[in-house]
Design a protein around this motif. Structure first.
Motif, PDB file in Angstrom:
ATOM      1  N   ALA A  35       0.594  -0.863  -0.121  1.00  7.77           N
ATOM      2  CA  ALA A  35      -0.110  -0.126   0.062  1.00  7.77           C
ATOM      3  C   ALA A  35       0.729   0.800   0.219  1.00  7.77           C
ATOM      4  O   ALA A  35       1.935   0.955   1.113  1.00  7.77           O
ATOM      5  N   SER A  36       0.523   2.648  -0.790  1.00  8.33           N
ATOM      6  CA  SER A  36       1.349   3.269  -0.723  1.00  8.33           C
ATOM      7  C   SER A  36       0.489   4.950  -0.815  1.00  8.33           C
ATOM      8  O   SER A  36      -0.868   4.537  -0.921  1.00  8.33           O
ATOM      9  N   GLY A  37       1.071   5.840  -0.361  1.00  5.38           N
ATOM     10  CA  GLY A  37      -0.123   7.261  -0.550  1.00  5.38           C
ATOM     11  C   GLY A  37       0.248   7.454   1.156  1.00  5.38           C
ATOM     12  O   GLY A  37       0.366   7.206   2.009  1.00  5.38           O
ATOM     13  N   ARG A  38      -1.300   8.352   1.596  1.00  7.76           N
ATOM     14  CA  ARG A  38      -0.840   9.301   2.850  1.00  7.76           C
ATOM     15  C   ARG A  38      -2.041   8.835   3.672  1.00  7.76           C
ATOM     16  O   ARG A  38      -3.345   8.549   2.749  1.00  7.76           O
ATOM     17  N   PHE A  39      -2.595   7.461   4.976  1.00  4.93           N
ATOM     18  CA  PHE A  39      -3.110   7.067   5.525  1.00  4.93           C
ATOM     19  C   PHE A  39      -3.062   7.319   6.715  1.00  4.93           C
ATOM     20  O   PHE A  39      -1.812   7.225   7.149  1.00  4.93           O
ATOM     21  N   PHE A  40      -4.212   6.575   7.573  1.00  6.85           N
ATOM     22  CA  PHE A  40      -3.774   6.678   8.734  1.00  6.85           C
ATOM     23  C   PHE A  40      -3.002   5.398   9.356  1.00  6.85           C
ATOM     24  O   PHE A  40      -2.141   4.803  10.257  1.00  6.85           O
ATOM     25  N   SER A  41      -3.920   4.199   9.230  1.00  3.74           N
ATOM     26  CA  SER A  41      -3.736   2.445   9.173  1.00  3.74           C
ATOM     27  C   SER A  41      -4.251   1.997   8.445  1.00  3.74           C
ATOM     28  O   SER A  41      -5.169   2.309   7.495  1.00  3.74           O
ATOM     29  N   ILE A  42      -3.891   0.253   8.755  1.00  6.32           N
ATOM     30  CA  ILE A  42      -4.601  -0.170   7.470  1.00  6.32           C
ATOM     31  C   ILE A  42      -4.964  -1.409   8.550  1.00  6.32           C
ATOM     32  O   ILE A  42      -4.254  -1.857   9.577  1.00  6.32           O
ATOM     33  N   ASP A  43      -6.780  -2.301   8.205  1.00 10.01           N
ATOM     34  CA  ASP A  43      -7.241  -3.165   9.174  1.00 10.01           C
ATOM     35  C   ASP A  43      -7.086  -3.748   8.461  1.00 10.01           C
ATOM     36  O   ASP A  43      -5.863  -4.331   8.416  1.00 10.01           O
ATOM     37  N   ASP A  44      -7.558  -5.441   8.070  1.00  7.46           N
ATOM     38  CA  ASP A  44      -8.109  -6.225   7.652  1.00  7.46           C
ATOM     39  C   ASP A  44      -7.038  -6.088   6.189  1.00  7.46           C
ATOM     40  O   ASP A  44      -7.554  -5.098   4.934  1.00  7.46           O
ATOM     41  N   MET A  45      -6.399  -6.954   5.921  1.00  6.01           N
ATOM     42  CA  MET A  45      -5.586  -6.920   4.380  1.00  6.01           C
ATOM     43  C   MET A  45      -6.390  -8.467   4.024  1.00  6.01           C
ATOM     44  O   MET A  45      -6.070 -10.105   4.990  1.00  6.01           O
ATOM     45  N   GLY A  46      -5.849  -8.694   2.455  1.00  9.72           N
ATOM     46  CA  GLY A  46      -6.403 -10.648   2.218  1.00  9.72           C
ATOM     47  C   GLY A  46      -6.606 -10.312   0.677  1.00  9.72           C
ATOM     48  O   GLY A  46      -6.241  -8.968  -0.329  1.00  9.72           O
ATOM     49  N   TRP A  47      -6.754 -11.419   0.587  1.00  2.07           N
ATOM     50  CA  TRP A  47      -5.915 -12.582  -0.981  1.00  2.07           C
ATOM     51  C   TRP A  47      -7.737 -12.579  -1.499  1.00  2.07           C
ATOM     52  O   TRP A  47      -8.591 -13.638  -0.996  1.00  2.07           O
ATOM     53  N   TYR A  48      -8.226 -12.455  -2.724  1.00  5.98           N
ATOM     54  CA  TYR A  48      -9.074 -12.943  -3.450  1.00  5.98           C
ATOM     55  C   TYR A  48      -8.624 -13.264  -4.656  1.00  5.98           C
ATOM     56  O   TYR A  48      -8.172 -13.197  -4.950  1.00  5.98           O
ATOM     57  N   ARG A  49      -9.101 -14.008  -5.064  1.00  2.00           N
ATOM     58  CA  ARG A  49      -8.913 -15.114  -6.609  1.00  2.00           C
ATOM     59  C   ARG A  49     -10.185 -14.831  -7.841  1.00  2.00           C
ATOM     60  O   ARG A  49     -11.625 -15.080  -6.968  1.00  2.00           O
ATOM     61  N   GLN A  50     -10.597 -14.567  -9.153  1.00  2.00           N
ATOM     62  CA  GLN A  50     -11.509 -14.912  -9.610  1.00  2.00           C
ATOM     63  C   GLN A  50     -10.937 -15.646 -11.216  1.00  2.00           C
ATOM     64  O   GLN A  50      -9.836 -15.275 -11.543  1.00  2.00           O
ATOM     65  N   ALA A  51     -11.772 -17.196 -11.270  1.00  4.05           N
ATOM     66  CA  ALA A  51     -11.403 -17.704 -12.475  1.00  4.05           C
ATOM     67  C   ALA A  51     -12.238 -17.817 -13.524  1.00  4.05           C
ATOM     68  O   ALA A  51     -13.299 -17.112 -13.027  1.00  4.05           O
ATOM     69  N   PRO A  52     -12.058 -18.341 -13.947  1.00  8.11           N
ATOM     70  CA  PRO A  52     -12.422 -17.499 -15.272  1.00  8.11           C
ATOM     71  C   PRO A  52     -14.540 -18.320 -15.379  1.00  8.11           C
ATOM     72  O   PRO A  52     -13.994 -18.956 -14.718  1.00  8.11           O
ATOM     73  N   GLY A  53     -15.267 -17.830 -15.497  1.00  8.21           N
ATOM     74  CA  GLY A  53     -16.556 -17.808 -15.442  1.00  8.21           C
ATOM     75  C   GLY A  53     -17.649 -18.134 -13.587  1.00  8.21           C
ATOM     76  O   GLY A  53     -18.082 -18.638 -14.317  1.00  8.21           O
ATOM     77  N   LYS A  54     -16.248 -17.766 -13.062  1.00  8.97           N
ATOM     78  CA  LYS A  54     -16.546 -17.890 -11.765  1.00  8.97           C
ATOM     79  C   LYS A  54     -16.446 -16.398 -11.001  1.00  8.97           C
ATOM     80  O   LYS A  54     -15.920 -15.498 -11.309  1.00  8.97           O
ATOM     81  N   TYR A 106      -5.936 -10.813  -6.489  1.00  3.47           N
ATOM     82  CA  TYR A 106      -6.454  -9.315  -6.118  1.00  3.47           C
ATOM     83  C   TYR A 106      -6.378  -9.736  -4.994  1.00  3.47           C
ATOM     84  O   TYR A 106      -6.436  -9.954  -3.902  1.00  3.47           O
ATOM     85  N   CYS A 107      -5.404  -8.569  -4.259  1.00  5.59           N
ATOM     86  CA  CYS A 107      -5.225  -7.603  -3.087  1.00  5.59           C
ATOM     87  C   CYS A 107      -5.516  -7.120  -2.909  1.00  5.59           C
ATOM     88  O   CYS A 107      -6.972  -6.016  -3.406  1.00  5.59           O
ATOM     89  N   ASN A 108      -6.609  -6.520  -1.575  1.00  4.41           N
ATOM     90  CA  ASN A 108      -7.443  -5.929  -0.763  1.00  4.41           C
ATOM     91  C   ASN A 108      -7.199  -4.922   0.450  1.00  4.41           C
ATOM     92  O   ASN A 108      -6.415  -6.536   1.151  1.00  4.41           O
ATOM     93  N   ALA A 109      -7.151  -4.247   0.807  1.00  8.88           N
ATOM     94  CA  ALA A 109      -7.148  -3.868   2.399  1.00  8.88           C
ATOM     95  C   ALA A 109      -8.025  -3.042   2.242  1.00  8.88           C
ATOM     96  O   ALA A 109      -8.642  -1.700   1.782  1.00  8.88           O
ATOM     97  N   ASP A 110      -8.347  -2.844   3.871  1.00  9.09           N
ATOM     98  CA  ASP A 110      -9.256  -1.839   4.779  1.00  9.09           C
ATOM     99  C   ASP A 110      -8.640  -0.722   4.836  1.00  9.09           C
ATOM    100  O   ASP A 110      -8.247  -0.096   6.164  1.00  9.09           O
ATOM    101  N   TRP A 133      -8.733  -2.200  -3.965  1.00  6.81           N
ATOM    102  CA  TRP A 133      -8.203  -3.515  -4.407  1.00  6.81           C
ATOM    103  C   TRP A 133      -6.519  -2.994  -4.835  1.00  6.81           C
ATOM    104  O   TRP A 133      -6.892  -1.740  -5.887  1.00  6.81           O
ATOM    105  N   GLY A 134      -6.486  -3.553  -4.802  1.00  9.35           N
ATOM    106  CA  GLY A 134      -5.145  -3.567  -5.875  1.00  9.35           C
ATOM    107  C   GLY A 134      -5.269  -4.627  -7.259  1.00  9.35           C
ATOM    108  O   GLY A 134      -6.186  -4.967  -7.606  1.00  9.35           O
ATOM    109  N   GLN A 135      -4.190  -3.562  -8.072  1.00 13.08           N
ATOM    110  CA  GLN A 135      -4.628  -4.906  -9.770  1.00 13.08           C
ATOM    111  C   GLN A 135      -4.474  -6.242  -9.620  1.00 13.08           C
ATOM    112  O   GLN A 135      -3.502  -6.410  -8.640  1.00 13.08           O
TER     113      GLN A 135
END
Length: 120
Positions: free
Chosen positions: A23-42, A93-97, A110-112
């Motif tokens: 994560a980059s940029g200015r912010f106070f804090s990060i709560d949960d971080m995670g990984w998601y995935r998406q397969a074709p057609g799902k 995909y990664c994500n962070a709250d 969300w990340g790319q």
């Protein structure tokens, strides 16, 4: 705020890959971080999540094979994927709250996506 993911690629079944997301940029804090995935057609599915305190949770299909970790100093999250299977093939995909300021509620970023392809 941006999330930059890296580490995808092509690997044979049984192999390993490590995904990273920072994560980059200015912010106070990060709560949960995670990984998601998406397969074709799902639909996109949660793979693993880690709280700011280090508590983790995994989808059943990756338990014992994937490990999520985070480095709060580097504002990053990683996913170590071992014993990969063909069915792990997906865009990950990664994500962070993230809280912009201490008094804000968290916003999900969300990340790319990064492609993981497991060949038989």
């Amino acid at each position: 705020v941006q999330l930059q993911a890296s580490g995808g690629g092509l690997v044979q079944a049984g192999g390993s890959l490590r995904l990273s997301c920072e994560a980059s940029g200015r912010f106070f804090s990060i709560d949960d971080m995670g990984w998601y995935r998406q397969a074709p057609g799902k639909q996109r599915e949660l793979v693993a999540v880690i709280s700011s305190g280090g508590d983790t949770n995994y989808v059943d299909s990756v338990k014992g094979r994937f490990t999520i970790s985070r480095d709060n100093t580097k504002k990053s999250v990683a996913l170590q994927m071992n014993s990969l299977k063909v069915e792990d093939t997906a865009v990950y995909y990664c994500n962070a709250d993230i809280r912009p300021r201490w008094f804000n509620s968290p916003t999900t970023y969300w990340g790319q996506g990064t492609q993981v392809t497991v060949s038989s």
